[in-house]
Enzyme design. Structure first.
Site, PDB file in Angstrom:
ATOM      1  N   GLU A   1      11.589  63.525 -26.796  1.00 19.43           N
ATOM      2  CA  GLU A   1      11.691  64.953 -26.499  1.00 19.43           C
ATOM      3  C   GLU A   1      10.808  65.764 -27.450  1.00 19.43           C
ATOM      4  O   GLU A   1      11.075  66.936 -27.732  1.00 19.43           O
ATOM      5  CB  GLU A   1      13.153  65.403 -26.558  1.00 19.43           C
ATOM      6  CG  GLU A   1      13.982  64.724 -25.474  1.00 19.43           C
ATOM      7  CD  GLU A   1      15.378  65.283 -25.346  1.00 19.43           C
ATOM      8  OE1 GLU A   1      15.502  66.497 -25.134  1.00 19.43           O
ATOM      9  OE2 GLU A   1      16.328  64.507 -25.452  1.00 19.43           O
TER      10      GLU A   1
ATOM     11  N   SER B   1      17.252  65.902 -21.568  1.00 18.68           N
ATOM     12  CA  SER B   1      16.157  66.329 -20.691  1.00 18.68           C
ATOM     13  C   SER B   1      16.117  65.571 -19.368  1.00 18.68           C
ATOM     14  O   SER B   1      15.057  65.376 -18.777  1.00 18.68           O
ATOM     15  CB  SER B   1      14.799  66.198 -21.402  1.00 18.68           C
ATOM     16  OG  SER B   1      14.730  67.114 -22.466  1.00 18.68           O
TER      17      SER B   1
ATOM     18  N   TYR C   1      11.586  72.339 -17.341  1.00 20.70           N
ATOM     19  CA  TYR C   1      10.484  72.779 -18.195  1.00 20.70           C
ATOM     20  C   TYR C   1       9.206  73.177 -17.464  1.00 20.70           C
ATOM     21  O   TYR C   1       8.372  73.866 -18.032  1.00 20.70           O
ATOM     22  CB  TYR C   1      10.140  71.673 -19.213  1.00 20.70           C
ATOM     23  CG  TYR C   1      11.333  71.219 -19.999  1.00 20.70           C
ATOM     24  CD1 TYR C   1      12.042  72.116 -20.807  1.00 20.70           C
ATOM     25  CD2 TYR C   1      11.783  69.909 -19.941  1.00 20.70           C
ATOM     26  CE1 TYR C   1      13.145  71.712 -21.530  1.00 20.70           C
ATOM     27  CE2 TYR C   1      12.892  69.489 -20.662  1.00 20.70           C
ATOM     28  CZ  TYR C   1      13.566  70.392 -21.453  1.00 20.70           C
ATOM     29  OH  TYR C   1      14.661  69.998 -22.156  1.00 20.70           O
TER      30      TYR C   1
ATOM     31  N   ARG D   1      25.609  73.885 -26.843  1.00 17.66           N
ATOM     32  CA  ARG D   1      25.732  74.261 -25.428  1.00 17.66           C
ATOM     33  C   ARG D   1      26.547  73.205 -24.723  1.00 17.66           C
ATOM     34  O   ARG D   1      26.472  72.028 -25.063  1.00 17.66           O
ATOM     35  CB  ARG D   1      24.337  74.285 -24.812  1.00 17.66           C
ATOM     36  CG  ARG D   1      24.029  75.464 -23.937  1.00 17.66           C
ATOM     37  CD  ARG D   1      22.652  75.296 -23.325  1.00 17.66           C
ATOM     38  NE  ARG D   1      22.642  74.187 -22.397  1.00 17.66           N
ATOM     39  CZ  ARG D   1      21.588  73.400 -22.171  1.00 17.66           C
ATOM     40  NH1 ARG D   1      20.456  73.583 -22.802  1.00 17.66           N
ATOM     41  NH2 ARG D   1      21.686  72.431 -21.310  1.00 17.66           N
TER      42      ARG D   1
ATOM     43  N   GLU E   1      28.168  67.307 -20.208  1.00 16.09           N
ATOM     44  CA  GLU E   1      27.782  66.858 -21.553  1.00 16.09           C
ATOM     45  C   GLU E   1      27.779  68.059 -22.480  1.00 16.09           C
ATOM     46  O   GLU E   1      27.837  69.208 -22.040  1.00 16.09           O
ATOM     47  CB  GLU E   1      26.370  66.264 -21.516  1.00 16.09           C
ATOM     48  CG  GLU E   1      25.337  67.280 -21.033  1.00 16.09           C
ATOM     49  CD  GLU E   1      23.937  67.059 -21.588  1.00 16.09           C
ATOM     50  OE1 GLU E   1      23.748  66.175 -22.435  1.00 16.09           O
ATOM     51  OE2 GLU E   1      23.031  67.804 -21.182  1.00 16.09           O
TER      52      GLU E   1
ATOM     53  N   GLY F   1      17.558  73.513 -26.454  1.00 16.79           N
ATOM     54  CA  GLY F   1      16.226  74.118 -26.551  1.00 16.79           C
ATOM     55  C   GLY F   1      16.295  75.559 -27.036  1.00 16.79           C
ATOM     56  O   GLY F   1      17.252  76.283 -26.753  1.00 16.79           O
TER      57      GLY F   1
HETATM   58  N1  LIG Z   1      27.380  63.910 -11.403  1.00 13.60           N
HETATM   59  C1  LIG Z   1      26.346  64.678 -11.108  1.00 13.60           C
HETATM   60  N2  LIG Z   1      26.125  65.096  -9.843  1.00 13.60           N
HETATM   61  C2  LIG Z   1      25.037  65.867  -9.519  1.00 13.60           C
HETATM   62  N3  LIG Z   1      24.127  66.264 -10.413  1.00 13.60           N
HETATM   63  C3  LIG Z   1      24.298  65.879 -11.706  1.00 13.60           C
HETATM   64  C4  LIG Z   1      25.410  65.083 -12.121  1.00 13.60           C
HETATM   65  N4  LIG Z   1      25.296  64.870 -13.451  1.00 13.60           N
HETATM   66  C5  LIG Z   1      24.180  65.497 -13.846  1.00 13.60           C
HETATM   67  N5  LIG Z   1      23.575  66.115 -12.819  1.00 13.60           N
HETATM   68  C6  LIG Z   1      22.325  66.880 -12.868  1.00 13.60           C
HETATM   69  O1  LIG Z   1      21.495  66.284 -13.832  1.00 13.60           O
HETATM   70  C7  LIG Z   1      21.177  67.209 -14.881  1.00 13.60           C
HETATM   71  C8  LIG Z   1      21.131  66.517 -16.230  1.00 13.60           C
HETATM   72  O2  LIG Z   1      22.401  65.987 -16.515  1.00 13.60           O
HETATM   73  P1  LIG Z   1      23.095  66.072 -17.927  1.00 13.60           P
HETATM   74  O3  LIG Z   1      24.289  65.173 -17.876  1.00 13.60           O
HETATM   75  O4  LIG Z   1      23.325  67.488 -18.288  1.00 13.60           O
HETATM   76  O5  LIG Z   1      22.040  65.380 -18.905  1.00 13.60           O
HETATM   77  P2  LIG Z   1      20.824  65.896 -19.805  1.00 13.60           P
HETATM   78  O6  LIG Z   1      20.737  67.373 -19.653  1.00 13.60           O
HETATM   79  O7  LIG Z   1      21.178  65.431 -21.167  1.00 13.60           O
HETATM   80  O8  LIG Z   1      19.617  65.170 -19.323  1.00 13.60           O
HETATM   81  C9  LIG Z   1      22.249  68.265 -14.786  1.00 13.60           C
HETATM   82  O9  LIG Z   1      21.756  69.456 -15.345  1.00 13.60           O
HETATM   83  C10 LIG Z   1      22.547  68.325 -13.303  1.00 13.60           C
HETATM   84  O10 LIG Z   1      21.594  69.126 -12.613  1.00 13.60           O
HETATM   85 MG   LIG Z   2      22.274  68.739 -19.673  1.00 10.05          MG
END
Ligand SMILES: Nc1ncnc2c1ncn2[C@@H]1O[C@H](COP(=O)(O)OP(=O)(O)O)[C@@H](O)[C@H]1O
Ligand SMILES: [Mg+2]
Length: 328
Positions: free
Chosen positions: A32, A160, A226, A265, A280, A286
């Site tokens: 990242e 990300s 991004y 966050r 999460e 960011g």
């Molecule tokens: N179970 C889920 N169903 C649908 N979309 C998901 C799900 N989990 C995550 N996402 C999508 O993927 C993105 C990234 O997931 P996240 O768990 O926040 O990981 P990170 O932001 O650390 O990469 C989320 O912002 C959302 O848009």
């Molecule tokens: Mg996330």
């Protein structure tokens, strides 16, 4: 040397000199790095505008001990992802006895670990989507049975949206699993959530107004985060006051149970019934001028410079304990 954490130690600082010489840690490990370079540059510029004696420091290029030679008195951590946001750098700074912003070793490590975050959230009643850990091929069948399709495959500890994929048909599942395993040996699947996506910034123990995120892409992936111009952000998010307060309380509870501190966050998606499910937490989100925490802070009357300043104040919760070992 180690540091003692006492949240009551955070106080409002009015004079830049009280912070002493500050290093903004940025860059760092590759996964990242690009975003961290942007976060670090934005934070550094804001601190300088406020008169703080701040300099940029890239631990991907220089050994961390150099901070001692530079006479650094506190660190603003602007590193994202494994190696910077996961407790590693935080532990090294404890060892050097240099106070730093945000979460400590434990909260950072747990925050980077999506599975442990989910397990802890469940333990304190913060809802999160079901999941199946994918360790061996038979687990894929279990996941299909328990979660159904579509589902999402995620590495246990990345940010990300790196290494994630939506699986619509069983035939795609093995490839998605293999792709995620390139980033982390721990991989899990969650059912695909269809509701709206929200994120809640946290600053010095308080939740900022939630942001609703909309993307025309399949999900809020790296591009949507991004690169794309068509991702839409709504803050205020449009939730009614009770739903907003509920989301804020879930964000704070998730943060607290993971041992996260200072600022960060929490990400959520709504299930079909409108119930928020925790995705999460992020302990170093960011901080470019286009990022989410600055957007939410602005809506509550905190401009970017003030936000960067208040995050720096969180480092005052960590003070030196005289102990055996090295010190700068
Ligand atoms: N179970 C889920 N169903 C649908 N979309 C998901 C799900 N989990 C995550 N996402 C999508 O993927 C993105 C990234 O997931 P996240 O768990 O926040 O990981 P990170 O932001 O650390 O990469 C989320 O912002 C959302 O848009
Ligand atoms: Mg996330």
């Amino acid at each position: 040397m180690r540091l003692r954490y006492d949240p009551s130690g955070v106080r409002r600082v009015s004079l830049a000199q009280q912070f002493g010489r500050v290093a903004v840690l940025y860059g760092g490990p590759p996964s990242e790095r690009e975003i961290s370079l942007l976060t670090g540059a934005a934070v550094h510029a804001a601190l300088q505008r406020r008169g703080v004696d701040a300099q940029l420091f890239d631990p991907g290029m220089l050994p961390l001990e150099q901070l001692c030679a530079l006479g650094i008195e506190r660190v603003w951590i602007a590193l994202h992802g494994p190696g910077g946001e996961d407790g590693t750098v935080q532990g090294a700074l404890e060892f050097l006895g240099i106070p730093y912003t945000g979460s400590g070793v434990m909260g950072s490590a747990i925050g980077m670990d999506k599975l442990r975050t989910k397990r802890l959230a469940q333990a304190v009643g913060v809802p999160t989507a079901d999941f199946v850990v994918l360790q061996e091929p038979a687990d894929l069948d279990t996941a299909l049975e328990q979660l159904g399709l579509p589902l999402i495959v995620k590495p246990g500890s990345q940010g990300s949206s790196v290494g994630m994929a939506r699986v619509e048909q069983a035939a795609e599942f093995a490839d998605a699993w293999a792709a995620a395993r390139r980033f982390d040996p721990v991989v899990f699947a969650e059912p695909w959530i269809t509701g709206a996506e929200y994120t809640v910034g946290i600053l010095q123990g308080e939740a900022l107004p939630s942001i609703r995120i909309e993307t025309p892409r399949t999900f809020y992936d790296y591009e949507a985060k991004y690169l794309r111009e068509d991702t839409r952000y709504f803050c205020p998010s449009g939730l009614g006051a009770p739903a907003e307060a509920h989301l804020a309380s879930l964000a704070l509870a998730a943060f607290e149970t993971c041992g996260a501190e200072g600022w960060g966050r929490a990400d959520f998606m709504m299930d079909k019934t409108g119930r928020p499910l925790l995705l999460e937490i992020n302990t170093v989100p960011g901080m470019t001028s286009h990022s989410l925490v600055p957007m939410a802070a602005r809506v509550s009357g905190i401009d970017f410079e003030e936000l960067v300043w208040r995050v720096l104040e969180t480092s005052l919760a960590r003070s030196r304990v005289v102990a055996m070992g090295r010190r700068c």
